[in-house]
Scaffold this motif. Structure first.
Motif, PDB file in Angstrom:
ATOM      1  N   ALA A  48       9.234  -1.975 -16.106  1.00  0.00           N
ATOM      2  CA  ALA A  48      10.658  -1.711 -16.274  1.00  0.00           C
ATOM      3  C   ALA A  48      10.887  -0.600 -17.292  1.00  0.00           C
ATOM      4  O   ALA A  48      10.223  -0.526 -18.324  1.00  0.00           O
ATOM      5  CB  ALA A  48      11.379  -2.976 -16.728  1.00  0.00           C
ATOM      6  N   VAL A  49      11.800   0.299 -16.958  1.00  0.00           N
ATOM      7  CA  VAL A  49      12.165   1.395 -17.854  1.00  0.00           C
ATOM      8  C   VAL A  49      13.687   1.393 -18.000  1.00  0.00           C
ATOM      9  O   VAL A  49      14.398   1.359 -16.988  1.00  0.00           O
ATOM     10  CB  VAL A  49      11.683   2.749 -17.290  1.00  0.00           C
ATOM     11  CG1 VAL A  49      12.141   3.893 -18.187  1.00  0.00           C
ATOM     12  CG2 VAL A  49      10.164   2.749 -17.155  1.00  0.00           C
ATOM     13  N   PRO A  50      14.204   1.371 -19.254  1.00  0.00           N
ATOM     14  CA  PRO A  50      13.487   1.412 -20.528  1.00  0.00           C
ATOM     15  C   PRO A  50      12.586   0.175 -20.705  1.00  0.00           C
ATOM     16  O   PRO A  50      12.836  -0.871 -20.132  1.00  0.00           O
ATOM     17  CB  PRO A  50      14.610   1.438 -21.572  1.00  0.00           C
ATOM     18  CG  PRO A  50      15.852   1.784 -20.831  1.00  0.00           C
ATOM     19  CD  PRO A  50      15.663   1.302 -19.448  1.00  0.00           C
ATOM     20  N   ARG A  51      11.549   0.338 -21.558  1.00  0.00           N
ATOM     21  CA  ARG A  51      10.631  -0.764 -21.817  1.00  0.00           C
ATOM     22  C   ARG A  51      11.392  -1.938 -22.440  1.00  0.00           C
ATOM     23  O   ARG A  51      12.225  -1.747 -23.327  1.00  0.00           O
ATOM     24  CB  ARG A  51       9.519  -0.320 -22.755  1.00  0.00           C
ATOM     25  CG  ARG A  51       8.613   0.755 -22.173  1.00  0.00           C
ATOM     26  CD  ARG A  51       7.742   0.221 -21.062  1.00  0.00           C
ATOM     27  NE  ARG A  51       6.821   1.235 -20.547  1.00  0.00           N
ATOM     28  CZ  ARG A  51       5.964   1.020 -19.558  1.00  0.00           C
ATOM     29  NH1 ARG A  51       5.899  -0.169 -18.977  1.00  0.00           N
ATOM     30  NH2 ARG A  51       5.165   1.977 -19.150  1.00  0.00           N
ATOM     31  N   ARG A  52      11.077  -3.147 -21.977  1.00  0.00           N
ATOM     32  CA  ARG A  52      11.811  -4.324 -22.414  1.00  0.00           C
ATOM     33  C   ARG A  52      11.225  -4.968 -23.668  1.00  0.00           C
ATOM     34  O   ARG A  52      11.851  -5.859 -24.254  1.00  0.00           O
ATOM     35  CB  ARG A  52      11.844  -5.360 -21.290  1.00  0.00           C
ATOM     36  CG  ARG A  52      12.595  -4.893 -20.047  1.00  0.00           C
ATOM     37  CD  ARG A  52      12.577  -5.973 -18.981  1.00  0.00           C
ATOM     38  NE  ARG A  52      13.279  -5.539 -17.782  1.00  0.00           N
ATOM     39  CZ  ARG A  52      13.381  -6.263 -16.670  1.00  0.00           C
ATOM     40  NH1 ARG A  52      12.821  -7.469 -16.635  1.00  0.00           N
ATOM     41  NH2 ARG A  52      14.017  -5.803 -15.623  1.00  0.00           N
ATOM     42  N   GLY A  60      -9.193  -5.611 -24.722  1.00  0.00           N
ATOM     43  CA  GLY A  60      -8.435  -5.983 -25.905  1.00  0.00           C
ATOM     44  C   GLY A  60      -7.280  -6.921 -25.598  1.00  0.00           C
ATOM     45  O   GLY A  60      -7.163  -7.479 -24.503  1.00  0.00           O
ATOM     46  N   GLU A  61      -6.410  -7.085 -26.597  1.00  0.00           N
ATOM     47  CA  GLU A  61      -5.272  -7.996 -26.485  1.00  0.00           C
ATOM     48  C   GLU A  61      -4.032  -7.360 -27.104  1.00  0.00           C
ATOM     49  O   GLU A  61      -4.105  -6.719 -28.163  1.00  0.00           O
ATOM     50  CB  GLU A  61      -5.576  -9.330 -27.179  1.00  0.00           C
ATOM     51  CG  GLU A  61      -4.435 -10.336 -27.093  1.00  0.00           C
ATOM     52  CD  GLU A  61      -4.767 -11.656 -27.755  1.00  0.00           C
ATOM     53  OE1 GLU A  61      -3.829 -12.473 -27.948  1.00  0.00           O
ATOM     54  OE2 GLU A  61      -5.955 -11.885 -28.082  1.00  0.00           O
ATOM     55  N   LEU A  62      -2.893  -7.548 -26.427  1.00  0.00           N
ATOM     56  CA  LEU A  62      -1.610  -7.051 -26.916  1.00  0.00           C
ATOM     57  C   LEU A  62      -0.664  -8.219 -27.148  1.00  0.00           C
ATOM     58  O   LEU A  62      -0.747  -9.250 -26.466  1.00  0.00           O
ATOM     59  CB  LEU A  62      -0.971  -6.102 -25.894  1.00  0.00           C
ATOM     60  CG  LEU A  62      -1.768  -4.883 -25.443  1.00  0.00           C
ATOM     61  CD1 LEU A  62      -0.987  -4.119 -24.377  1.00  0.00           C
ATOM     62  CD2 LEU A  62      -2.096  -3.976 -26.613  1.00  0.00           C
ATOM     63  N   ARG A  63       0.235  -8.050 -28.110  1.00  0.00           N
ATOM     64  CA  ARG A  63       1.354  -8.973 -28.259  1.00  0.00           C
ATOM     65  C   ARG A  63       2.601  -8.256 -27.770  1.00  0.00           C
ATOM     66  O   ARG A  63       2.960  -7.190 -28.290  1.00  0.00           O
ATOM     67  CB  ARG A  63       1.535  -9.422 -29.714  1.00  0.00           C
ATOM     68  CG  ARG A  63       2.661 -10.473 -29.852  1.00  0.00           C
ATOM     69  CD  ARG A  63       2.844 -10.984 -31.259  1.00  0.00           C
ATOM     70  NE  ARG A  63       3.414  -9.941 -32.115  1.00  0.00           N
ATOM     71  CZ  ARG A  63       2.819  -9.453 -33.188  1.00  0.00           C
ATOM     72  NH1 ARG A  63       1.616  -9.879 -33.530  1.00  0.00           N
ATOM     73  NH2 ARG A  63       3.405  -8.529 -33.925  1.00  0.00           N
ATOM     74  N   CYS A  64       3.257  -8.839 -26.785  1.00  0.00           N
ATOM     75  CA  CYS A  64       4.465  -8.253 -26.208  1.00  0.00           C
ATOM     76  C   CYS A  64       5.668  -8.932 -26.857  1.00  0.00           C
ATOM     77  O   CYS A  64       5.968 -10.099 -26.559  1.00  0.00           O
ATOM     78  CB  CYS A  64       4.480  -8.446 -24.694  1.00  0.00           C
ATOM     79  SG  CYS A  64       2.998  -7.784 -23.876  1.00  0.00           S
ATOM     80  N   ALA A  65       6.321  -8.210 -27.760  1.00  0.00           N
ATOM     81  CA  ALA A  65       7.411  -8.774 -28.560  1.00  0.00           C
ATOM     82  C   ALA A  65       8.754  -8.313 -28.004  1.00  0.00           C
ATOM     83  O   ALA A  65       9.057  -7.114 -27.996  1.00  0.00           O
ATOM     84  CB  ALA A  65       7.268  -8.347 -30.017  1.00  0.00           C
ATOM     85  N   TYR A  66       9.566  -9.281 -27.545  1.00  0.00           N
ATOM     86  CA  TYR A  66      10.879  -8.990 -26.983  1.00  0.00           C
ATOM     87  C   TYR A  66      11.937  -8.980 -28.081  1.00  0.00           C
ATOM     88  O   TYR A  66      11.788  -9.662 -29.114  1.00  0.00           O
ATOM     89  CB  TYR A  66      11.252 -10.023 -25.926  1.00  0.00           C
ATOM     90  CG  TYR A  66      10.446  -9.909 -24.649  1.00  0.00           C
ATOM     91  CD1 TYR A  66      10.965  -9.247 -23.541  1.00  0.00           C
ATOM     92  CD2 TYR A  66       9.169 -10.463 -24.547  1.00  0.00           C
ATOM     93  CE1 TYR A  66      10.231  -9.136 -22.361  1.00  0.00           C
ATOM     94  CE2 TYR A  66       8.429 -10.361 -23.371  1.00  0.00           C
ATOM     95  CZ  TYR A  66       8.973  -9.693 -22.285  1.00  0.00           C
ATOM     96  OH  TYR A  66       8.243  -9.590 -21.131  1.00  0.00           O
ATOM     97  N   PRO A  67      13.017  -8.231 -27.884  1.00  0.00           N
ATOM     98  CA  PRO A  67      14.072  -8.177 -28.910  1.00  0.00           C
ATOM     99  C   PRO A  67      14.683  -9.532 -29.237  1.00  0.00           C
ATOM    100  O   PRO A  67      15.203  -9.724 -30.330  1.00  0.00           O
ATOM    101  CB  PRO A  67      15.112  -7.240 -28.279  1.00  0.00           C
ATOM    102  CG  PRO A  67      14.324  -6.361 -27.360  1.00  0.00           C
ATOM    103  CD  PRO A  67      13.256  -7.252 -26.798  1.00  0.00           C
ATOM    104  N   ASP A  68      14.623 -10.505 -28.284  1.00  0.00           N
ATOM    105  CA  ASP A  68      15.215 -11.823 -28.547  1.00  0.00           C
ATOM    106  C   ASP A  68      14.282 -12.745 -29.330  1.00  0.00           C
ATOM    107  O   ASP A  68      14.592 -13.919 -29.550  1.00  0.00           O
ATOM    108  CB  ASP A  68      15.635 -12.492 -27.241  1.00  0.00           C
ATOM    109  CG  ASP A  68      14.452 -12.790 -26.311  1.00  0.00           C
ATOM    110  OD1 ASP A  68      13.296 -12.534 -26.707  1.00  0.00           O
ATOM    111  OD2 ASP A  68      14.690 -13.255 -25.182  1.00  0.00           O
ATOM    112  N   GLY A  69      13.103 -12.221 -29.751  1.00  0.00           N
ATOM    113  CA  GLY A  69      12.186 -13.000 -30.550  1.00  0.00           C
ATOM    114  C   GLY A  69      11.022 -13.607 -29.793  1.00  0.00           C
ATOM    115  O   GLY A  69      10.088 -14.140 -30.401  1.00  0.00           O
ATOM    116  N   ARG A  70      11.056 -13.564 -28.463  1.00  0.00           N
ATOM    117  CA  ARG A  70       9.940 -14.109 -27.684  1.00  0.00           C
ATOM    118  C   ARG A  70       8.698 -13.234 -27.846  1.00  0.00           C
ATOM    119  O   ARG A  70       8.798 -12.020 -27.970  1.00  0.00           O
ATOM    120  CB  ARG A  70      10.301 -14.174 -26.197  1.00  0.00           C
ATOM    121  CG  ARG A  70      11.304 -15.249 -25.837  1.00  0.00           C
ATOM    122  CD  ARG A  70      11.516 -15.284 -24.318  1.00  0.00           C
ATOM    123  NE  ARG A  70      12.058 -14.015 -23.833  1.00  0.00           N
ATOM    124  CZ  ARG A  70      11.555 -13.321 -22.813  1.00  0.00           C
ATOM    125  NH1 ARG A  70      10.462 -13.770 -22.190  1.00  0.00           N
ATOM    126  NH2 ARG A  70      12.113 -12.191 -22.421  1.00  0.00           N
TER     127      ARG A  70
END
Length: 352
Positions: free
Chosen positions: A84-88, A56-66
């Motif tokens: 990395a923990v906490p998850r970024r 499958g495919e995931l979208r990894c969405a960062y808090p800064d919008g990336r």
């Protein structure tokens, strides 16, 4: 859902491991399936897993919008999601479905460390026969070893002394002074104690099980007799080696103020002194299971896996109890300074 070992053989760094190590990890790994728009994890999550996307495919969405895509079939798909923990970032499924494999992060690190160390030509404890390293896999999976730093694993295996044992041989006797910590490499053994005036078998041991730590931690005589049922081999650490390599990282100490907060948050306060001592003076709200009865009776007063703060007079018995409870799967801390330290804190907090 079982994980095919072939899945691990294409993932980094799992493809570098021996086949038997991958087979062990496959037995411990967990598969999970997700539908479109479901989150595998969210930014800020705290978890204990290394996660691989198998399909499958995931979208990894960062808090800064990336936003970054993670695709199982792409070259980067052989790598785990950022550990990395906490998850970024938040990992959301954007394909119709996704298949994810989770492996306990600390156990994975320990097995990778052992797999690499045991390749050294001077390494003495690798079992080349089928099942010859099962004791290692089981030892490193034990809850008491969960937070053992990987550096200490190398030291532990370097310091292990192999000891051949015969059927019916008594390895240690109740009441003897403490000298060694043991791991069963092969064979089986029985553990007996004098209870109600007569010896009673209270446990059986097999490969990967440990014994002898209680007396080393509490500085008290042996509280059980261990007799081999089948001949085999034990691995042992001297008192000095045990105290240098295993004792410090395995024990989690808390100061009285922090212990009080844990109890307010729902932890059980466990007194491991003798019932007579508990009746004479104890911390209000504590439950009493003496150290020598801990394995047999703790299930009557504690829920499996629950949070525990354990105490005695000075901390010696608490150290042994904490190790036992960790092996049984409890989340446990020992009260630094013992009963006296907690009573002084309570006295200081009391209204004048």
């Amino acid at each position: 859902m079982p994980v095919p070992v072939t899945e691990l053989a294409r993932l980094f760094p799992l493809e570098t491991l021996r086949q038997e190590t991958r087979e062990q990890l496959a037995r411990e790994a967990v598969l999970a399936e997700y539908g479109r728009n479901e989150n595998v994890f969210e930014a800020g999550d705290l978890d204990e897993d290394t996660i691989y996307l198998l399909d499958g495919e995931l979208r990894c969405a960062y808090p800064d919008g990336r936003n970054v895509a993670h695709i199982a079939t792409a070259p980067h798909g052989r790598y785990s999601l950022n550990d990395a923990v906490p998850r970024r970032f938040t990992a959301k499924v954007v394909s119709s479905r996704a298949k994810v494999m989770r492996i306990d992060r600390r156990y994975l690190e320990k097995l990778i460390t052992w797999d690499q160390l045991s390749r050294d030509e001077n390494y003495r404890h690798f079992g080349s026969a089928a099942g010859g390293n099962d004791w290692v896999f089981r030892l490193l999976r034990a809850p008491a070893f969960a937070r053992l730093p990987t550096g200490n694993i190398e030291k532990m295996f370097q310091l292990f002394e192999p000891v051949a044992v015969k059927p019916s041989e008594i390895v240690m006797r109740e009441g003897d002074p403490a000298d060694y910590f043991y791991v069963v490499r092969s064979g089986t053994a029985s553990v007996s104690k004098y209870l109600d005036g007569a010896p009673q078998v209270v446990a059986y041991l097999r490969e990967g099980d440990t014994f002898g730590e209680d007396a080393l931690l509490s500085n008290l005589p042996r509280n059980a007799t261990v007799r081999m049922m089948q001949g085999g081999q034990l691995m042992r650490l001297s008192r000095e080696a045990f105290e240098a390599v295993l004792k410090p990282p395995m024990l989690s100490w808390v100061l009285p103020a922090d212990a009080a907060k844990l109890v307010q948050q729902g932890a059980t306060l466990l007194d491991v002194r003798m019932p007579e001592e508990h009746a004479q003076r104890a911390i209000d709200g504590s439950v009493n299971v003496p150290l020598y009865r801990l394995r047999e009776d703790v299930g009557n007063v504690l829920e499996p896996g629950s949070r525990v703060v354990v105490y005695c007079n000075t901390g010696e018995r608490s150290a042994a109890a904490a190790f036992v409870l960790k092996r049984l799967g409890y989340e446990v801390s020992a009260l630094h300074g013992g009963l006296g330290a907690m009573l002084r804190l309570l006295a200081a907090q009391a209204p004048a």
